[in-house]
Design a protein around this motif. Structure first.
Motif, short mmCIF file in Angstrom:
data_model
loop_
_atom_site.label_atom_id
_atom_site.label_comp_id
_atom_site.label_asym_id
_atom_site.label_seq_id
_atom_site.Cartn_x
_atom_site.Cartn_y
_atom_site.Cartn_z
N SER A 157 -58.60 -62.95 -16.41
CA SER A 157 -59.35 -62.79 -17.63
C SER A 157 -59.61 -64.33 -18.11
CB SER A 157 -58.67 -62.25 -18.84
OG SER A 157 -57.61 -62.69 -19.09
N ASP A 158 -60.70 -64.34 -19.07
CA ASP A 158 -60.81 -65.71 -19.70
C ASP A 158 -59.29 -66.43 -20.45
OD1 ASP A 158 -63.25 -66.00 -18.85
OD2 ASP A 158 -64.22 -65.71 -20.54
N GLU A 159 -58.82 -65.13 -20.99
CA GLU A 159 -57.33 -65.57 -21.78
C GLU A 159 -56.71 -66.47 -21.03
OE1 GLU A 159 -56.96 -64.96 -24.62
OE2 GLU A 159 -54.63 -65.72 -24.79
N GLY A 160 -56.18 -66.55 -19.53
CA GLY A 160 -55.40 -67.11 -18.75
C GLY A 160 -56.08 -68.51 -18.85
N LYS A 161 -57.53 -68.67 -18.42
CA LYS A 161 -57.91 -70.01 -18.57
C LYS A 161 -57.99 -70.71 -19.75
CE LYS A 161 -61.59 -69.78 -15.53
NZ LYS A 161 -63.06 -69.48 -15.40
N LYS A 162 -58.07 -69.84 -20.90
CA LYS A 162 -58.10 -70.28 -22.16
C LYS A 162 -56.53 -70.99 -22.75
CE LYS A 162 -60.39 -67.40 -24.87
NZ LYS A 162 -60.36 -66.28 -26.02
N ILE A 197 -45.76 -73.04 -24.49
CA ILE A 197 -45.16 -73.19 -23.10
C ILE A 197 -45.46 -72.13 -22.09
CG2 ILE A 197 -43.22 -73.92 -21.91
CD1 ILE A 197 -42.12 -74.77 -24.54
N ALA A 198 -45.26 -70.81 -22.58
CA ALA A 198 -45.29 -69.99 -21.82
C ALA A 198 -46.68 -69.08 -21.57
CB ALA A 198 -44.28 -68.62 -22.14
N ASP A 199 -46.69 -68.48 -20.38
CA ASP A 199 -47.98 -67.59 -20.06
C ASP A 199 -47.51 -66.25 -20.69
OD1 ASP A 199 -48.88 -69.53 -17.94
OD2 ASP A 199 -47.37 -68.97 -16.78
N THR A 200 -46.44 -65.83 -20.64
CA THR A 200 -46.04 -64.58 -21.23
C THR A 200 -44.99 -64.82 -22.17
OG1 THR A 200 -46.95 -63.38 -19.23
CG2 THR A 200 -45.59 -62.13 -20.62
N VAL A 201 -45.03 -64.10 -23.50
CA VAL A 201 -44.21 -64.14 -24.40
C VAL A 201 -43.58 -62.68 -24.63
CG1 VAL A 201 -43.59 -64.72 -26.82
CG2 VAL A 201 -45.29 -65.99 -25.58
N CYS A 202 -42.45 -62.60 -24.66
CA CYS A 202 -41.74 -61.56 -24.51
C CYS A 202 -40.68 -61.27 -25.88
CB CYS A 202 -41.09 -61.19 -23.15
SG CYS A 202 -40.13 -59.91 -23.08
N LEU A 203 -40.98 -60.50 -26.97
CA LEU A 203 -40.23 -60.54 -28.03
C LEU A 203 -39.17 -59.34 -28.20
CD1 LEU A 203 -39.56 -61.47 -30.94
CD2 LEU A 203 -41.59 -60.07 -31.79
N LEU A 204 -37.86 -59.49 -28.21
CA LEU A 204 -37.20 -58.44 -28.19
C LEU A 204 -36.73 -58.18 -29.68
CD1 LEU A 204 -36.21 -59.65 -25.34
CD2 LEU A 204 -33.97 -58.88 -25.91
N LEU A 205 -36.62 -56.80 -30.13
CA LEU A 205 -36.39 -56.43 -31.31
C LEU A 205 -35.06 -55.38 -31.21
CD1 LEU A 205 -40.13 -55.73 -32.74
CD2 LEU A 205 -38.44 -57.64 -33.35
N VAL A 206 -34.61 -55.12 -32.06
CA VAL A 206 -33.54 -54.17 -32.10
C VAL A 206 -33.38 -53.38 -33.28
CG1 VAL A 206 -30.89 -54.20 -32.13
CG2 VAL A 206 -32.04 -55.88 -30.65
N PRO A 207 -33.17 -52.17 -33.15
CA PRO A 207 -33.10 -51.35 -34.38
C PRO A 207 -32.29 -51.78 -35.40
CG PRO A 207 -33.23 -50.09 -32.39
CD PRO A 207 -33.16 -51.48 -32.08
N HIS A 242 -49.35 -58.44 -17.02
CA HIS A 242 -49.88 -59.41 -17.97
C HIS A 242 -50.16 -60.74 -17.37
CE1 HIS A 242 -49.79 -62.70 -21.24
NE2 HIS A 242 -50.42 -61.85 -21.71
N ARG A 243 -49.12 -61.19 -16.31
CA ARG A 243 -49.77 -62.23 -15.43
C ARG A 243 -51.27 -61.93 -14.52
NH1 ARG A 243 -47.60 -66.28 -10.78
NH2 ARG A 243 -48.85 -67.88 -11.67
N GLN A 244 -51.09 -60.53 -14.20
CA GLN A 244 -52.57 -60.19 -13.39
C GLN A 244 -53.68 -60.26 -14.50
OE1 GLN A 244 -52.31 -59.38 -10.34
NE2 GLN A 244 -53.91 -58.01 -10.06
N TYR A 245 -53.28 -59.85 -15.55
CA TYR A 245 -54.31 -60.04 -16.58
C TYR A 245 -54.76 -61.34 -16.99
CZ TYR A 245 -55.99 -60.36 -21.42
OH TYR A 245 -56.71 -60.87 -22.65
N LEU A 246 -53.78 -62.21 -16.90
CA LEU A 246 -54.43 -63.69 -16.98
C LEU A 246 -55.13 -64.32 -16.14
CD1 LEU A 246 -50.76 -65.30 -18.65
CD2 LEU A 246 -52.93 -64.81 -19.92
N SER A 247 -54.74 -63.85 -14.99
CA SER A 247 -55.41 -64.48 -13.78
C SER A 247 -56.87 -64.07 -13.64
CB SER A 247 -54.52 -64.23 -12.71
OG SER A 247 -54.74 -62.82 -12.10
#
Lengths: 313, 313
Positions: free
Chosen positions: A248-253, A157-167, A241-246
């Protein structure tokens, strides 16, 4: 209906909420609504925020909302709680913290529980995101209590996935990191004032260097959501990351595979309806008794129904 | 194939493992194998064990295995890790603790990761459980790192669902409890030597008294898996619940709904194959470009394909 859709497209929150409900409840108008809105989609940045329970997702989101609001963005939030089997307007204590923004006309917040059926949840979240996109939200956060399948789904679903980790969350988090390596675009070490934050960040970085062969090297960002520390850096990484997607090919893919998945999902859902109907028609006590007594097996039963569906058509 | 199935039915672990792999990898023989084994199923007690990461599921399971082995039971374990997108023989550090039992001929242990597709995991776990049931295991544990959809799915597989909670895991656990109330048959407060164990147990009991209208009142059992404390009580509760199921309508109801679900799942999967095939046939660059340019929408595309599927049959 046209009037409702038009008001939603103009950004009216109550109309948007009604559209989402119609689609979520599989109203007969749902496909029509989504088909119509489709032309307006494709402008928003959809950000998935996921992590274990207690990782501080809601607090972090709170701060991110403020940060993006400061940039003049219109924001939508879909708070998905796969642990709650109650659909629709479940009141989640956790969400209350976001209520500061709830009265805000630029922030639209929606909670979702599971819908009973596997796949129903990611579907509903996806459609809600599409509606928010069409209706002018610039940034759409999808928050999920994800230590499960939901994380894998969110990536679709997401363009950008952000994963939270906690020590200091124990063994399973280590296992989780390995599994989730592939799908996170940004790693956030939250509660970074806790013992072990640096070590955790280092471990993630090592893993990324070992397994990461992608053009986008996920950054590992330390935050303390409670105080707002690291939020600016995280906001910047999200924009990067959004900039990168727009560019690069990755965004299109990703866009391509999302559209493909979209059609496939609609197909499956529509066909599932046909299957359920036919199954209800032939699922009588006699058949169930035969199954229970093992005079017939489920595979043979399914085979017969399938034959029937395709010959009747 | 017949020889392999026969050896598996005789209890040979290597043959059982091969059958599970064949089914998991959707071998062309999968349906045939499952259809054949179906007649032998229905004897095992399937127990789902779920809870947040770090709740101590593996340690608890370890002790439960020893306890049931002491009663002369043959045991199967399916350790499901929905956080790992790697399928099949993923080596999970967490599982190593169970290796004491791995050389044991009465204990069969199998790890499973997600299979990429939603629903694939619960499906694979279900079929593995059916195989173990047919092949003579008396007790089958399905362990899952579940704070997500997997918990809701496990209930459809298991006769008895056992939820682990740990004191001091933060807000989201509270939310989780509300969502999971419906599906847990036994509540375990593990790490009960920690602060807050009594309060957590009391909270769960209050919730159960508030919402529980079922004939089976889920017990709340305190354990310290590390030392084995409370394991006897838990084993007894598991046996009690099975007894309850065998004597009440509830057991029959679960069995009925499982069989119904089984047929429906097979139907959906088979139809999904047809959908994917047809979609691949007509999914060309031209169509995708039209979708990207929003000259057409996914709903219209899906509608056309559906018309095609049912007319071609």
């Amino acid at each position: 209906m046209d009037f409702l859709v038009q008001k939603a497209l103009d950004g009216d929150h109550r109309s948007i909420a009604r559209l989402i409900s119609l689609v979520e409840n599989e109203s007969p108008f749902a496909s029509q609504i989504m088909a119509h809105l489709y032309a307006y989609t494709g402008k928003a940045h959809i950000i998935g925020v996921t992590g274990s329970p207690g990782a501080g997702k809601s607090t972090l989101l709170d701060k991110l909302i403020s940060s993006f609001k400061g940039m003049g963005k219109k924001i939508g939030v879909i708070a998905v709680d796969p642990t709650s089997p109650f659909s629709g307007g479940a009141i989640l204590g956790d969400r209350l913290r976001m209520q500061d923004h709830a009265l805000d006309t630029d922030v639209f917040i929606r909670s979702m529980g599971t819908r009973g059926s596997l796949g129903g949840l990611s579907r509903a979240a996806y459609e809600a995101a599409m509606i928010l996109d069409a209706c002018g939200k610039d940034v759409i956060f999808i928050e999920t209590v994800g230590v499960g399948q939901s994380e894998v789904d969110i990536v679709k679903i997401a363009d950008t996935v952000c994963l939270l980790l906690v020590p200091g969350m124990g063994d399973d988090v280590q296992v989780m990191k390995a599994g989730i390596m592939e799908i996170a675009d940004i790693f956030v070490i939250n509660k970074a004032d806790r013992d072990g934050a640096d070590r955790l960040a280092a471990e993630v970085n090592i893993m990324l260097d070992l397994y990461g062969k992608k053009a986008w090297r996920p950054p590992v960002i330390k935050t303390i959501a409670e105080t707002g520390e690291g939020i600016d850096e995280l906001s910047k990484a999200l924009l990067d990351h959004r900039q990168y997607l727009s560019k690069s090919d990755e965004g299109k893919k990703r866009f391509y595979s999302r559209i493909k998945m979209e059609v496939e999902e609609i197909l499956k859902r529509e066909i599932a309806k046909v299957v359920e109907e036919r199954w209800k028609e032939c699922c009588n006590d006699e058949l169930i008794s035969a199954l229970c007594a093992k005079r017939i097996d489920p595979y043979t039963v399914a085979g017969r129904i399938l034959g029937d569906i395709f010959s009747r058509g």
